[in-house]
Write a protein that holds these residues in place. Structure first.
Motif, PDB file in Angstrom:
ATOM      1  N   ASP A 203     -72.821 -93.466  77.625  1.00 26.54           N
ATOM      2  CA  ASP A 203     -72.573 -94.710  76.900  1.00 26.54           C
ATOM      3  C   ASP A 203     -73.567 -95.763  77.380  1.00 26.54           C
ATOM      4  OD1 ASP A 203     -71.415 -96.607  75.267  1.00 26.54           O
ATOM      5  OD2 ASP A 203     -69.385 -96.364  76.058  1.00 26.54           O
ATOM      6  N   LEU A 204     -73.479 -96.954  76.779  1.00 18.79           N
ATOM      7  CA  LEU A 204     -74.296 -98.070  77.222  1.00 18.79           C
ATOM      8  C   LEU A 204     -73.894 -98.427  78.652  1.00 18.79           C
ATOM      9  CD1 LEU A 204     -76.487 -99.837  75.897  1.00 18.79           C
ATOM     10  CD2 LEU A 204     -74.691-101.479  75.338  1.00 18.79           C
ATOM     11  N   ALA A 205     -74.853 -98.403  79.550  1.00 21.25           N
ATOM     12  CA  ALA A 205     -74.560 -98.586  80.976  1.00 21.25           C
ATOM     13  C   ALA A 205     -74.615-100.062  81.349  1.00 21.25           C
ATOM     14  CB  ALA A 205     -75.534 -97.774  81.821  1.00 21.25           C
ATOM     15  N   ILE A 206     -73.746-100.840  80.733  1.00 27.38           N
ATOM     16  CA  ILE A 206     -73.664-102.274  81.000  1.00 27.38           C
ATOM     17  C   ILE A 206     -72.247-102.589  81.467  1.00 27.38           C
ATOM     18  CG2 ILE A 206     -73.741-104.576  79.962  1.00 27.38           C
ATOM     19  CD1 ILE A 206     -75.923-103.618  78.114  1.00 27.38           C
ATOM     20  N   TYR A 207     -72.152-103.441  82.466  1.00 30.91           N
ATOM     21  CA  TYR A 207     -70.843-103.800  83.021  1.00 30.91           C
ATOM     22  C   TYR A 207     -70.029-104.614  82.012  1.00 30.91           C
ATOM     23  CZ  TYR A 207     -67.369-105.846  86.128  1.00 30.91           C
ATOM     24  OH  TYR A 207     -66.191-106.230  86.705  1.00 30.91           O
ATOM     25  N   GLY A 208     -68.723-104.334  81.942  1.00 34.42           N
ATOM     26  CA  GLY A 208     -67.818-105.134  81.122  1.00 34.42           C
ATOM     27  C   GLY A 208     -67.448-104.508  79.797  1.00 34.42           C
ATOM     28  N   ARG A 209     -67.597-103.196  79.674  1.00 39.10           N
ATOM     29  CA  ARG A 209     -67.311-102.526  78.394  1.00 39.10           C
ATOM     30  C   ARG A 209     -65.875-102.731  77.939  1.00 39.10           C
ATOM     31  NH1 ARG A 209     -70.395 -98.988  81.146  1.00 39.10           N
ATOM     32  NH2 ARG A 209     -68.543 -97.996  82.002  1.00 39.10           N
ATOM     33  N   GLN A 210     -64.949-102.833  78.880  1.00 44.18           N
ATOM     34  CA  GLN A 210     -63.529-102.929  78.534  1.00 44.18           C
ATOM     35  C   GLN A 210     -63.072-104.351  78.245  1.00 44.18           C
ATOM     36  OE1 GLN A 210     -61.174-100.442  78.175  1.00 44.18           O
ATOM     37  NE2 GLN A 210     -62.752 -98.879  78.469  1.00 44.18           N
ATOM     38  N   TRP A 256     -66.802-104.170  73.541  1.00 48.87           N
ATOM     39  CA  TRP A 256     -67.478-102.883  73.351  1.00 48.87           C
ATOM     40  C   TRP A 256     -66.471-101.760  73.110  1.00 48.87           C
ATOM     41  CZ3 TRP A 256     -72.234-101.728  72.142  1.00 48.87           C
ATOM     42  CH2 TRP A 256     -72.682-100.407  72.277  1.00 48.87           C
ATOM     43  N   VAL A 257     -65.356-101.780  73.836  1.00 47.49           N
ATOM     44  CA  VAL A 257     -64.346-100.741  73.703  1.00 47.49           C
ATOM     45  C   VAL A 257     -63.709-100.746  72.312  1.00 47.49           C
ATOM     46  CG1 VAL A 257     -62.425-102.148  74.555  1.00 47.49           C
ATOM     47  CG2 VAL A 257     -62.385 -99.668  74.901  1.00 47.49           C
ATOM     48  N   GLY A 301     -58.820-101.436  77.424  1.00 50.43           N
ATOM     49  CA  GLY A 301     -59.062-102.859  77.272  1.00 50.43           C
ATOM     50  C   GLY A 301     -58.771-103.673  78.513  1.00 50.43           C
ATOM     51  N   THR A 302     -58.415-103.022  79.610  1.00 49.58           N
ATOM     52  CA  THR A 302     -58.173-103.717  80.876  1.00 49.58           C
ATOM     53  C   THR A 302     -59.253-103.346  81.880  1.00 49.58           C
ATOM     54  OG1 THR A 302     -56.822-101.992  81.927  1.00 49.58           O
ATOM     55  CG2 THR A 302     -55.696-103.527  80.443  1.00 49.58           C
ATOM     56  N   GLU A 303     -59.396-104.168  82.925  1.00 52.06           N
ATOM     57  CA  GLU A 303     -60.415-103.907  83.939  1.00 52.06           C
ATOM     58  C   GLU A 303     -60.113-102.673  84.772  1.00 52.06           C
ATOM     59  OE1 GLU A 303     -57.613-105.966  84.044  1.00 52.06           O
ATOM     60  OE2 GLU A 303     -58.699-107.724  84.760  1.00 52.06           O
ATOM     61  N   LEU A 304     -58.904-102.128  84.653  1.00 53.82           N
ATOM     62  CA  LEU A 304     -58.566-100.913  85.400  1.00 53.82           C
ATOM     63  C   LEU A 304     -59.002 -99.646  84.679  1.00 53.82           C
ATOM     64  CD1 LEU A 304     -54.965-101.803  86.662  1.00 53.82           C
ATOM     65  CD2 LEU A 304     -57.167-102.197  87.783  1.00 53.82           C
ATOM     66  N   ARG A 305     -59.292 -99.745  83.401  1.00 54.50           N
ATOM     67  CA  ARG A 305     -59.681 -98.569  82.622  1.00 54.50           C
ATOM     68  C   ARG A 305     -61.096 -98.111  82.979  1.00 54.50           C
ATOM     69  NH1 ARG A 305     -57.044 -95.026  78.807  1.00 54.50           N
ATOM     70  NH2 ARG A 305     -58.672 -94.120  77.500  1.00 54.50           N
ATOM     71  N   ASP A 306     -61.978 -99.079  83.219  1.00 55.99           N
ATOM     72  CA  ASP A 306     -63.370 -98.777  83.533  1.00 55.99           C
ATOM     73  C   ASP A 306     -63.570 -98.749  85.047  1.00 55.99           C
ATOM     74  OD1 ASP A 306     -66.339 -98.707  82.510  1.00 55.99           O
ATOM     75  OD2 ASP A 306     -66.295-100.190  84.127  1.00 55.99           O
ATOM     76  N   ALA A 337     -49.004-107.673  92.027  1.00 59.20           N
ATOM     77  CA  ALA A 337     -50.264-107.421  92.734  1.00 59.20           C
ATOM     78  C   ALA A 337     -51.447-107.474  91.776  1.00 59.20           C
ATOM     79  CB  ALA A 337     -50.213-106.066  93.436  1.00 59.20           C
ATOM     80  N   LEU A 338     -51.310-106.899  90.590  1.00 63.01           N
ATOM     81  CA  LEU A 338     -52.406-106.909  89.624  1.00 63.01           C
ATOM     82  C   LEU A 338     -52.715-108.332  89.166  1.00 63.01           C
ATOM     83  CD1 LEU A 338     -54.475-105.536  87.853  1.00 63.01           C
ATOM     84  CD2 LEU A 338     -52.666-105.043  86.192  1.00 63.01           C
TER      85      LEU A 338
END
Length: 478
Positions: A203-210, A256-257, A301-306, A337-338
């Motif tokens: 995939d596109l190797a850019i941070y923040g896909r989710q 992106w997702v 769509g959450t930061e835990l998925r990526d 905690a999250l």
């Protein structure tokens, strides 16, 4: 036997399986274990993997975290009066100090680490470097913990789901910087895929896909800078608006997702064309696409998925003295905690941005073989290394020499973080040796990896440390 020909009993890193079994046997024989770990993303995931494996094996344990494992910290650990101490993501570089307490009969150490070892050893020392595996690029601290976790299984494959956290640790340790995880890490990825907890994709190797809206997603893409888009909000919006795609939903930019594969291909093709037209070198353009990793048990769509976003979230907890929050998230807390971790992440991003801007404004001092800056109290000592890595290649900051960053740790001590490049490492750079030798020359201590390392030195010794570090780097790159 698995599809790649490795038996379940061997685990994902066969070279280390026999010694891992010995370490696991020692842990099973313990009355109670003290689990001591480092605080970055790799350290937190190392602790989470080890804690999960110990709990499943019904081995009693307690967990502590340390920013730096120095002589005083090891003495405190010894005073806790546990017969067995499991060190994860550190310990190898301090084996000379640890062995003194072992010899005194204060505790038996079990070390699952990937950093350069000191000139000492102990019976239960699980480190990829001892088996011909590169600990800076092929197996992280979490990976070493995972190898140990597999050896602690009550039945073959029972701990394969922990591969997801091990991959988060490896990516957090930047071991995917060459387009994806490889070497021993590839075996852990295969375990995660087989366990159904991990997805490996191109995939596109850019941070923040989710999580990032598309304009921010492209604007903040820093690994491959595209003129007119990178660091240019209006340029990113104009680029997207010119595409024949519906990139908004209910008036809000999609992420992106949210895009279909066909839509993603359209964006990637347009980015490639823009990069070529802007004169971006072909090798850099190729880096736009790479291997990505997603955690299938986490909400899309959450930061835990990526995996990359998960590792950044973890870095934002322990670097602000909340390792307990990061560990709780790793162990499955998706409530309080999250939410706390997300607040810390917002603060972390603001501090990184402000720290990077400070370095750009102040600039760096260039010696014969290194460049450096001293942030004093302006940048937290727990994040100054990240800022240094982000600064390399920015305007006025060279990319062809290592960078050293100083920050005040206390009135008596200064933190030093060093960052290099893989090209420099191929030419002989070993920042682990630089930090270890230069810090000891001024009464401090340090270590790490060849491409990234750190040290703590006494206040007032910066100039002497710099002279020694500059000399050592010059000899290495000779």
């Amino acid at each position: 036997m698995s599809a790649d020909g490795v038996t379940e009993s061997e685990g994902p890193v066969p070279e280390m399986s026999d010694h891992a079994a010995d370490c696991a046997a020692r842990l099973r024989a313990a009355d109670e274990v003290l689990l001591a770990s480092h605080i970055d993303a790799d350290g937190l995931t190392s602790a989470a993997v080890a804690a999960s494996a110990l709990e499943r094996a019904e081995i009693p344990f307690e967990t502590v975290f340390s920013k730096q494992l120095d002589e005083a910290e090891i003495a405190r650990i010894a005073a806790a009066d546990y017969d067995t101490v499991l060190f994860t993501d550190f310990g190898s570089g301090q084996l000379d100090l640890i062995s003194e307490h072992e010899t005194a009969g204060e505790f038996t150490p079990v070390v699952a680490d990937h950093h350069q070892p000191a000139d000492a050893d102990t019976e239960f020392h699980l480190n990829p470097l001892r088996f011909g595996i590169n600990g800076a690029s092929e197996l992280s601290g979490a990976g070493a913990s995972y190898v140990l976790a597999r050896a602690l299984e009550s039945e073959p494959g029972a701990n394969r789901d922990l591969a997801a956290l091990a991959v988060v640790g490896a990516v957090g340790d930047m071991q995917n910087s060459q387009g994806g995880l490889h070497g021993a890490n590839a075996g852990i990825v295969a375990d995660g895929v087989a366990a159904g907890v991990l997805e490996e994709a191109t995939d596109l190797a850019i941070y923040g896909r989710q999580t990032r809206p598309l304009p921010k997603f492209l604007e903040y893409a820093s690994d491959v800078r595209i003129p007119g888009i990178s660091n240019n909000q209006n340029g990113a919006i104009d680029f997207l608006s010119d595409l024949d795609l519906e990139l908004k939903a209910d008036g809000e930019w999609r992420r992106w997702v949210d895009l279909s594969m066909a839509e993603r291909k359209t964006v990637v093709s347009a980015l490639m064309r823009r990069a070529i037209a802007s004169g971006v070198p072909a090798k850099r353009i190729d880096e736009l696409v790479g291997t990505t990793y997603s955690l299938l048990d986490e909400e899309e769509g959450t930061e835990l998925r990526d995996v990359s976003e998960f590792s950044t979230l973890l870095n934002a907890t322990a670097r602000y003295e909340r390792a307990d929050v990061g560990l709780a998230v790793c162990l499955g807390d998706r409530g309080e905690a999250l939410e706390r971790a997300r607040k810390l992440l917002r603060n972390h991003r603001r501090n990184l941005s402000e720290g990077l801007q400070w370095v750009k404004n102040e600039g760096v001092t260039v010696e014969e073989h290194v460049q450096w800056f001293d942030a004093g109290t302006r940048i937290r000592e727990t994040i100054v290394g990240i800022v240094a890595g982000m600064a390399v290649g920015a305007a006025g900051i060279r990319g062809d020499v290592p960078i050293l960053a100083f920050a005040e740790k206390s009135t008596e001590e200064v933190k030093v973080s060093a960052r290099g490049t893989h090209a420099l490492v191929r030419n002989g750079l070993d920042l682990s040796a630089v930090m270890r030798e230069a810090s000891r020359a001024v009464g401090g201590g340090g270590g790490g990896h060849d491409v990234a390392a750190g040290a703590t030195i006494p206040a007032g010794t910066r100039e002497a440390f710099l002279r020694e570090a500059d000399r050592i780097v010059g000899e290495q790159l000779g």
